[in-house]
Write a protein that holds these residues in place. Structure first.
Motif, PDB file in Angstrom:
ATOM      1  N   ILE A 147       0.792  -1.200   0.094  1.00 61.47           N
ATOM      2  CA  ILE A 147      -0.052  -0.110   0.019  1.00 61.47           C
ATOM      3  C   ILE A 147       0.894   1.254   0.001  1.00 61.47           C
ATOM      4  CG2 ILE A 147      -1.859   1.321   1.373  1.00 61.47           C
ATOM      5  CD1 ILE A 147      -3.049  -1.298   2.261  1.00 61.47           C
ATOM      6  N   ALA A 148       1.810   1.303   0.574  1.00 62.57           N
ATOM      7  CA  ALA A 148       2.680   2.238   0.859  1.00 62.57           C
ATOM      8  C   ALA A 148       3.409   2.771  -0.489  1.00 62.57           C
ATOM      9  CB  ALA A 148       3.806   2.161   1.977  1.00 62.57           C
ATOM     10  N   ASN A 149       3.780   1.407  -0.968  1.00 58.62           N
ATOM     11  CA  ASN A 149       4.579   1.564  -2.530  1.00 58.62           C
ATOM     12  C   ASN A 149       3.586   2.178  -3.511  1.00 58.62           C
ATOM     13  OD1 ASN A 149       6.944   0.765  -1.266  1.00 58.62           O
ATOM     14  ND2 ASN A 149       6.656  -1.370  -1.767  1.00 58.62           N
ATOM     15  N   CYS A 150       2.313   1.787  -3.477  1.00 62.25           N
ATOM     16  CA  CYS A 150       1.595   2.375  -4.345  1.00 62.25           C
ATOM     17  C   CYS A 150       1.199   3.948  -4.053  1.00 62.25           C
ATOM     18  CB  CYS A 150      -0.080   1.789  -4.093  1.00 62.25           C
ATOM     19  SG  CYS A 150       0.036  -0.048  -4.751  1.00 62.25           S
ATOM     20  N   GLU A 151       0.950   4.231  -3.038  1.00 65.63           N
ATOM     21  CA  GLU A 151       1.204   5.657  -2.577  1.00 65.63           C
ATOM     22  C   GLU A 151       2.379   6.237  -2.932  1.00 65.63           C
ATOM     23  OE1 GLU A 151      -0.957   7.541  -1.046  1.00 65.63           O
ATOM     24  OE2 GLU A 151      -2.543   6.165  -0.273  1.00 65.63           O
ATOM     25  N   LYS A 152       3.495   5.740  -3.197  1.00 61.42           N
ATOM     26  CA  LYS A 152       4.825   6.377  -3.642  1.00 61.42           C
ATOM     27  C   LYS A 152       4.621   6.441  -5.321  1.00 61.42           C
ATOM     28  CE  LYS A 152       8.718   4.330  -2.305  1.00 61.42           C
ATOM     29  NZ  LYS A 152       9.733   3.358  -2.322  1.00 61.42           N
ATOM     30  N   ASP A 153       3.986   5.529  -5.614  1.00 67.37           N
ATOM     31  CA  ASP A 153       3.985   5.449  -7.336  1.00 67.37           C
ATOM     32  C   ASP A 153       2.793   6.667  -7.629  1.00 67.37           C
ATOM     33  OD1 ASP A 153       4.691   4.136  -9.728  1.00 67.37           O
ATOM     34  OD2 ASP A 153       2.380   3.880 -10.096  1.00 67.37           O
ATOM     35  N   LYS A 154       2.150   7.160  -6.788  1.00 70.92           N
ATOM     36  CA  LYS A 154       1.092   8.262  -7.016  1.00 70.92           C
ATOM     37  C   LYS A 154       1.889   9.475  -6.955  1.00 70.92           C
ATOM     38  CE  LYS A 154      -2.716  10.721  -4.612  1.00 70.92           C
ATOM     39  NZ  LYS A 154      -2.206  11.874  -4.572  1.00 70.92           N
ATOM     40  N   ARG A 155       2.849   9.631  -6.140  1.00 72.86           N
ATOM     41  CA  ARG A 155       3.559  10.789  -5.966  1.00 72.86           C
ATOM     42  C   ARG A 155       4.422  10.870  -7.515  1.00 72.86           C
ATOM     43  NH1 ARG A 155       3.747   8.992  -0.604  1.00 72.86           N
ATOM     44  NH2 ARG A 155       5.723   8.067  -0.701  1.00 72.86           N
ATOM     45  N   VAL A 156       4.947   9.680  -7.864  1.00 70.08           N
ATOM     46  CA  VAL A 156       5.943   9.610  -8.944  1.00 70.08           C
ATOM     47  C   VAL A 156       5.163  10.139 -10.197  1.00 70.08           C
ATOM     48  CG1 VAL A 156       7.128   8.256 -10.342  1.00 70.08           C
ATOM     49  CG2 VAL A 156       7.482   7.718  -7.954  1.00 70.08           C
ATOM     50  N   ILE A 157       4.131   9.502 -10.167  1.00 66.34           N
ATOM     51  CA  ILE A 157       2.893   9.830 -11.408  1.00 66.34           C
ATOM     52  C   ILE A 157       2.916  11.309 -11.365  1.00 66.34           C
ATOM     53  CG2 ILE A 157       1.142   9.574 -12.790  1.00 66.34           C
ATOM     54  CD1 ILE A 157       1.338   6.598 -11.653  1.00 66.34           C
ATOM     55  N   GLU A 158       2.686  11.942 -10.461  1.00 73.63           N
ATOM     56  CA  GLU A 158       2.145  13.419 -10.011  1.00 73.63           C
ATOM     57  C   GLU A 158       3.310  14.294 -10.609  1.00 73.63           C
ATOM     58  OE1 GLU A 158      -1.282  13.308  -6.648  1.00 73.63           O
ATOM     59  OE2 GLU A 158       0.963  13.582  -5.902  1.00 73.63           O
ATOM     60  N   ALA A 159       4.596  13.784 -10.069  1.00 75.25           N
ATOM     61  CA  ALA A 159       5.816  14.509 -10.250  1.00 75.25           C
ATOM     62  C   ALA A 159       5.821  14.504 -11.720  1.00 75.25           C
ATOM     63  CB  ALA A 159       6.946  13.858  -9.549  1.00 75.25           C
ATOM     64  N   LEU A 160       6.074  13.289 -12.356  1.00 76.72           N
ATOM     65  CA  LEU A 160       6.298  13.226 -14.017  1.00 76.72           C
ATOM     66  C   LEU A 160       5.269  13.932 -14.797  1.00 76.72           C
ATOM     67  CD1 LEU A 160       7.045   9.516 -14.160  1.00 76.72           C
ATOM     68  CD2 LEU A 160       8.536  11.359 -14.362  1.00 76.72           C
ATOM     69  N   GLY A 161       4.012  13.939 -14.236  1.00 76.54           N
ATOM     70  CA  GLY A 161       2.836  14.392 -15.157  1.00 76.54           C
ATOM     71  C   GLY A 161       2.978  16.084 -14.766  1.00 76.54           C
ATOM     72  N   GLY A 162       3.299  16.403 -13.787  1.00 74.68           N
ATOM     73  CA  GLY A 162       3.624  17.923 -13.648  1.00 74.68           C
ATOM     74  C   GLY A 162       4.443  18.613 -14.312  1.00 74.68           C
ATOM     75  N   ALA A 163       5.718  17.823 -14.797  1.00 74.70           N
ATOM     76  CA  ALA A 163       6.691  18.323 -15.766  1.00 74.70           C
ATOM     77  C   ALA A 163       6.134  18.339 -17.079  1.00 74.70           C
ATOM     78  CB  ALA A 163       7.800  17.436 -15.596  1.00 74.70           C
ATOM     79  N   LEU A 164       5.104  17.338 -17.304  1.00 79.32           N
ATOM     80  CA  LEU A 164       4.523  17.384 -18.719  1.00 79.32           C
ATOM     81  C   LEU A 164       3.308  18.139 -19.213  1.00 79.32           C
ATOM     82  CD1 LEU A 164       5.079  13.303 -19.403  1.00 79.32           C
ATOM     83  CD2 LEU A 164       6.755  15.448 -19.891  1.00 79.32           C
ATOM     84  N   ALA A 165       2.857  18.643 -17.835  1.00 81.32           N
ATOM     85  CA  ALA A 165       1.538  19.271 -18.248  1.00 81.32           C
ATOM     86  C   ALA A 165       1.281  20.420 -19.235  1.00 81.32           C
ATOM     87  CB  ALA A 165       0.855  19.838 -16.725  1.00 81.32           C
ATOM     88  N   GLY A 166       0.394  20.380 -19.786  1.00 77.35           N
ATOM     89  CA  GLY A 166       0.215  21.804 -21.054  1.00 77.35           C
ATOM     90  C   GLY A 166       1.118  21.648 -22.194  1.00 77.35           C
ATOM     91  N   SER A 167       1.710  20.282 -22.556  1.00 82.12           N
ATOM     92  CA  SER A 167       2.391  19.895 -23.626  1.00 82.12           C
ATOM     93  C   SER A 167       1.745  18.794 -24.226  1.00 82.12           C
ATOM     94  CB  SER A 167       3.976  19.613 -23.120  1.00 82.12           C
ATOM     95  OG  SER A 167       4.038  18.231 -22.611  1.00 82.12           O
ATOM     96  N   ASP A 168       2.403  18.600 -25.321  1.00 81.80           N
ATOM     97  CA  ASP A 168       1.906  17.405 -26.134  1.00 81.80           C
ATOM     98  C   ASP A 168       2.826  16.252 -26.046  1.00 81.80           C
ATOM     99  OD1 ASP A 168       0.049  16.468 -27.982  1.00 81.80           O
ATOM    100  OD2 ASP A 168       1.595  16.296 -29.464  1.00 81.80           O
ATOM    101  N   ARG A 169       3.642  16.020 -24.803  1.00 82.68           N
ATOM    102  CA  ARG A 169       4.415  14.868 -24.531  1.00 82.68           C
ATOM    103  C   ARG A 169       3.645  13.866 -23.804  1.00 82.68           C
ATOM    104  NH1 ARG A 169       9.034  18.039 -21.499  1.00 82.68           N
ATOM    105  NH2 ARG A 169       7.425  19.127 -20.939  1.00 82.68           N
ATOM    106  N   LEU A 170       3.800  12.681 -24.029  1.00 83.21           N
ATOM    107  CA  LEU A 170       3.130  11.414 -23.798  1.00 83.21           C
ATOM    108  C   LEU A 170       3.743  10.926 -22.562  1.00 83.21           C
ATOM    109  CD1 LEU A 170       0.994   9.402 -24.093  1.00 83.21           C
ATOM    110  CD2 LEU A 170       2.681   8.049 -25.535  1.00 83.21           C
ATOM    111  N   LEU A 171       2.820  10.698 -21.439  1.00 84.11           N
ATOM    112  CA  LEU A 171       3.318   9.834 -20.395  1.00 84.11           C
ATOM    113  C   LEU A 171       2.569   8.402 -20.265  1.00 84.11           C
ATOM    114  CD1 LEU A 171       4.628   9.526 -17.414  1.00 84.11           C
ATOM    115  CD2 LEU A 171       2.151  10.950 -16.673  1.00 84.11           C
ATOM    116  N   ILE A 172       3.491   7.481 -20.458  1.00 86.76           N
ATOM    117  CA  ILE A 172       2.961   6.042 -20.371  1.00 86.76           C
ATOM    118  C   ILE A 172       3.308   5.649 -19.073  1.00 86.76           C
ATOM    119  CG2 ILE A 172       3.246   3.813 -21.356  1.00 86.76           C
ATOM    120  CD1 ILE A 172       4.147   4.912 -24.029  1.00 86.76           C
ATOM    121  N   ILE A 173       2.236   5.098 -18.072  1.00 85.01           N
ATOM    122  CA  ILE A 173       2.256   4.735 -16.999  1.00 85.01           C
ATOM    123  C   ILE A 173       2.086   3.073 -16.811  1.00 85.01           C
ATOM    124  CG2 ILE A 173       1.654   6.850 -15.820  1.00 85.01           C
ATOM    125  CD1 ILE A 173      -1.161   5.797 -15.108  1.00 85.01           C
ATOM    126  N   THR A 174       2.204   2.684 -15.876  1.00 85.13           N
ATOM    127  CA  THR A 174       2.198   0.900 -15.854  1.00 85.13           C
ATOM    128  C   THR A 174       1.030   0.750 -14.485  1.00 85.13           C
ATOM    129  OG1 THR A 174       4.460   0.729 -16.310  1.00 85.13           O
ATOM    130  CG2 THR A 174       3.356  -1.129 -15.250  1.00 85.13           C
TER     131      THR A 174
END
Length: 300
Positions: free
Chosen positions: A81-108
């Motif tokens: 459960i804690a590691n899933c919470e960590k993945d949430k923070r990672v996706i938010e960080a990656l997505g935040g860097a890409l927001a508003g662009s046309d760059r694709l984020l592929i998550i797992t």
């Protein structure tokens, strides 16, 4: 494209690297160690030092790239459960860097999130937001980032395998060795879907090249293999008895794996194959388990 790849030295990511390079892409690979950096350079990729706890390093890697493939995940299931919470923070960080662009984020994610009802194969057009698996947080976070203008797609994984690793089956083998018997629940009819690691790596590359957002891909070569068959081949490999256990006996025998041992997790990849032109050709799960060197597994 220049692709930022998390998990670049991991089981799946290390196979994605040559797939991307062969297709003409550049790879910026996340690594937390000097040994990992050396392996990436040897493979033809550029290392990017950081880890899943260093969100600034993740934002920096994403900001420097034309697309992001996120495969890294902390697979310590005793702290799932804690590691899933960590993945949430990672996706938010990656997505935040890409927001508003046309760059694709592929998550797992996992194929179970596409299960509409018990016994039916998971599908790409289904997202069961009530699924009890804590890993659903990855897809929920991806959907939240999409609402903020991030171009997101999802690759859902089954049991990804070769003759060295097989997803949840790897800790199952270790647990079987420790207990001295190979077990399944009831009649062992519950199924786990699977795919060979090289086929999965190719799917990530095809998803990147397709550049579609808002889609989910099931990286599934085999729709569902009964747990009894899996237990039998493990039992033969370890030369231990194969037994059926009741649900009441599951927790004591399987430990943390009990939450997965009885799950029926078949999955279809019909849409994925048609949409991406993906044609898995690797060995099946049972074939890889039969060819596995169990003495080497013991040493590991």
């Amino acid at each position: 494209m220049r692709v930022f790849l998390t998990g670049a030295t991991g089981f799946i990511g290390s196979r994605i690297v040559p797939e991307l390079l062969a297709a003409g892409h550049q790879v910026l690979g996340l690594t937390r160690s000097e040994a990992g950096a050396r392996s990436l350079v040897a493979a033809g990729a550029e290392p990017h030092r950081g880890d899943l706890e260093d969100l600034d390093s993740l934002r920096d890697g994403a900001a420097k790239s034309d697309a992001v493939i996120h495969t890294a995940f902390d697979h310590n299931f005793s702290n799932f459960i804690a590691n899933c919470e960590k993945d949430k923070r990672v996706i938010e960080a990656l997505g935040g860097a890409l927001a508003g662009s046309d760059r694709l984020l592929i998550i797992t994610s996992g194929v179970g999130m596409g299960s509409a009802e018990q016994g039916q194969p998971a599908r790409e057009d289904v997202f069961n937001t009530d699924h009890p698996n804590p890993r659903i947080l990855s897809e929920l976070t991806g959907a939240a980032m999409a609402e903020k203008g991030v171009k997101v797609s999802v690759v859902r994984l089954p049991q990804v395998h070769d003759t060295m690793k097989q997803g949840l089956i790897t800790p199952l083998i270790a647990q079987t060795r420790a207990k001295g018997l190979s077990a399944y629940l009831g009649e062992g009819r519950n199924r786990w879907s699977s795919a060979h690691v090289l086929d999965v790596a190719k799917l990530y590359r095809l998803a990147l090249d397709k550049q579609d957002a808002g889609v989910r891909y099931n990286a599934v070569a085999e729709e569902g293999i009964p747990m009894r068959e899996i237990a039998e081949v493990i039992g033969a490999g370890l030369n231990v008895p194969v037994v059926s256990l009741s649900q009441e006996e599951a927790a004591d025998h399987f430990g943390w794996l009990a939450m997965f041992a009885g799950l029926d997790m078949p999955a279809s990849s019909e849409w994925t194959r048609a949409h991406l032109g993906w044609h898995p050709t690797g060995p099946g799960l049972i074939a890889d388990l039969e060819r596995m060197d169990y003495s080497q597994a013991a040493a590991a």
